[in-house]
Enzyme design. Structure first.
Site, PDB file in Angstrom:
ATOM      1  CB  SER A   1       3.212   1.385   6.280  1.00 57.17           C
ATOM      2  OG  SER A   1       2.046   1.555   7.029  1.00 57.17           O
TER       3      SER A   1
ATOM      4  CG  ASP B   1       0.169  -4.033   2.868  1.00 57.16           C
ATOM      5  OD1 ASP B   1       0.717  -3.683   1.808  1.00 57.16           O
ATOM      6  OD2 ASP B   1      -0.341  -3.241   3.672  1.00 57.16           O
TER       7      ASP B   1
ATOM      8  CG  HIS C   1      -0.367   0.284   2.525  1.00 51.62           C
ATOM      9  ND1 HIS C   1      -0.062  -0.699   3.437  1.00 51.62           N
ATOM     10  CD2 HIS C   1       0.004   1.447   3.107  1.00 51.62           C
ATOM     11  CE1 HIS C   1       0.447  -0.149   4.535  1.00 51.62           C
ATOM     12  NE2 HIS C   1       0.492   1.151   4.355  1.00 51.62           N
TER      13      HIS C   1
END
Lengths: 211, 237
Positions: B189, B116, B86
């Protein structure tokens, strides 16, 4: 017979005769003397042995004393060495802590500068994106403006042609109405395209303002 | 009888004297200096582990079709960088910033479809330090720390503990994910979750907003994707 008073007669007969003849001298035993001699010998041997052992032990004691002195010196040297190592360790630890702190501060500084650089790159990237968008918008506006300008020009030309056709019609001259209508249609299409281009530019500008 | 006793005592004394004291053995050698290289300094070792973790963690800037994204990642061998899918969706231009200010252009070589994760390839990675992956699974209560660039800022180390493993299917993950009591913020992230030995055990990818705890893809999932090559090209604009 020259007999020792304590000698044991070898002839039993003579013993009996002598006993019967006179009272024999009290018999003197030899074993205490032997024991004494043996004791003396043993004592002598023991004394010699003890002397030898004593001399040997004196040497041993001297060696132990020497050894004790050596160990004492060694202990002192080790104490000194331990103190030296402790000092070195302490100094090394201090240096390490200082070094760690210095390195940490320098790395913090490097990170801070790296962050500034990264932020500047972010800004540059954003600015580049905005520039691209502005260039695109500028091109759109330029195209729309050009199209509208051309539309206006064509409309003015059409207006002139219409006025001229009106005047000619009033003067009783022939007028090509079909050609005039075709031109009007053409101008209308062109102007519609210009309006579409202007709307596209307006939408792009609106999108940019809202982003 | 007394004489015999004296004799025996004398002999025993002599024998005893002769045998009770031995001369000293050879003198001992002086012990060598203490090897100070073996001295352990736990606090220095911990700082070293955190420093190394910061060095392998990178800042990822992705210029997408519709968005400008910032995230984190970490470097593996041969200039491969692991990050979240993402972070780099529909990438037009991806740049990786290192802790010391270097910038590398990167190409997205593959994104996972069911987890992810994404892989980048750096151009001219040079001598960048690389992360080591741990094959053994994490344990509940284990001390770990997350490294990342929250808010695009400088690399930050956030210590914490593993709370356990939770079902990852509701989050679109193929297997269980690591639930960890570590401060995670926007921009973290893709950063590594590291154990106390400096080995990567997971990839931070989400936050449970209500509980305020972080979630990480286990390194086992990453290893499976690296080995199987089940990655696809990123989406285009």
């Amino acid at each position: 017979m020259n007999q020792e008073p304590w000698a044991v007669p070898s002839d039993p007969a003579s013993l009996s005769s002598s006993t019967s003849a006179s009272t024999p001298p009290p018999r003197r035993r030899r074993w205490p003397t032997v024991v004494l001699v043996v004791l003396l010998l043993l004592t002598t041997v023991g004394a010699i042995t003890a002397t030898v052992v004593a001399v040997d032990q004196r040497d041993v004691a001297a060696q132990w004393e020497e050894r004790a002195l050596a160990l004492e010196a060694q202990r002192d040297a080790l104490d000194e060495q331990r103190a030296e190592v402790s000092d070195r360790l302490e100094a090394t630890r201090d240096a390490l802590v200082t070094s760690e702190r210095d390195v940490g501060e320098l790395e913090d500084r490097v990170r801070s500068l790296a962050e500034e650089k990264a932020r500047a790159e972010d800004t540059a990237t954003t600015v580049q994106v905005e520039r691209d968008v502005f260039i695109e918008l500028s091109e759109l506006i330029s195209d729309a403006t050009g199209a509208l300008d051309s539309c206006v020009t064509q409309l003015l030309d059409l207006q002139s042609a219409s006025v001229e056709a009106f005047n000619r019609a009033n003067a009783g001259q022939d007028v090509d109405i079909d050609a005039l209508n075709a031109r009007a249609g053409e101008v209308t299409r062109f102007c519609n395209q210009a309006r579409t281009a202007a709307a596209t530019a307006e939408a792009a500008a609106d999108r940019l303002l809202r982003s | 009888m007394r004489s015999r006793l004296h004799l025996g005592g004398l002999l025993l004394a002599a024998v005893g004297l002769a045998s009770c004291v031995e001369p000293p053995a050879a003198p001992l050698d002086t012990p060598a200096m203490v090897d100070t290289e073996e001295v352990e300094l736990p606090e220095v070792a911990a700082a070293s582990v955190e420093r190394r973790a910061q060095r392998v963690t990178v800042r990822v800037r992705s210029l997408g079709c519709e968005q400008f994204g910032l995230g984190s990642g970490f470097v593996l061998a041969d200039g491969v960088v692991v990050t979240n899918r993402h972070v780099i969706e529909q990438p037009r231009e991806v740049t990786v910033n290192t802790w010391d200010g270097r910038s590398f252009a990167a190409e997205v070589t593959g994104v996972a479809t069911d987890t992810d994760l994404a892989l980048l390839q750096l151009e001219d990675a040079g001598d960048l330090p690389v992360a080591e992956l741990r094959t053994a699974p994490v344990q509940r209560g284990e001390e770990v720390f997350a490294v990342g660039y929250p808010g695009g800022g400088p690399a930050q180390v956030s210590p914490g503990r593993v709370l356990g493993m939770v079902d990852g299917t509701v989050l679109g993950e193929p297997a269980e994910v690591i639930r960890v009591e570590v401060e995670i913020a926007l921009g973290s992230s893709g950063g590594p979750l590291v154990d106390r030995d400096g080995l990567v055990v997971g990839v931070v990818f989400a936050v449970e907003v209500d509980a305020g705890v972080g979630l990480a893809v286990p390194v086992e999932t990453l290893l499976e994707r690296l080995e199987s090559g089940e990655l696809v090209a990123p989406g285009a604009c």
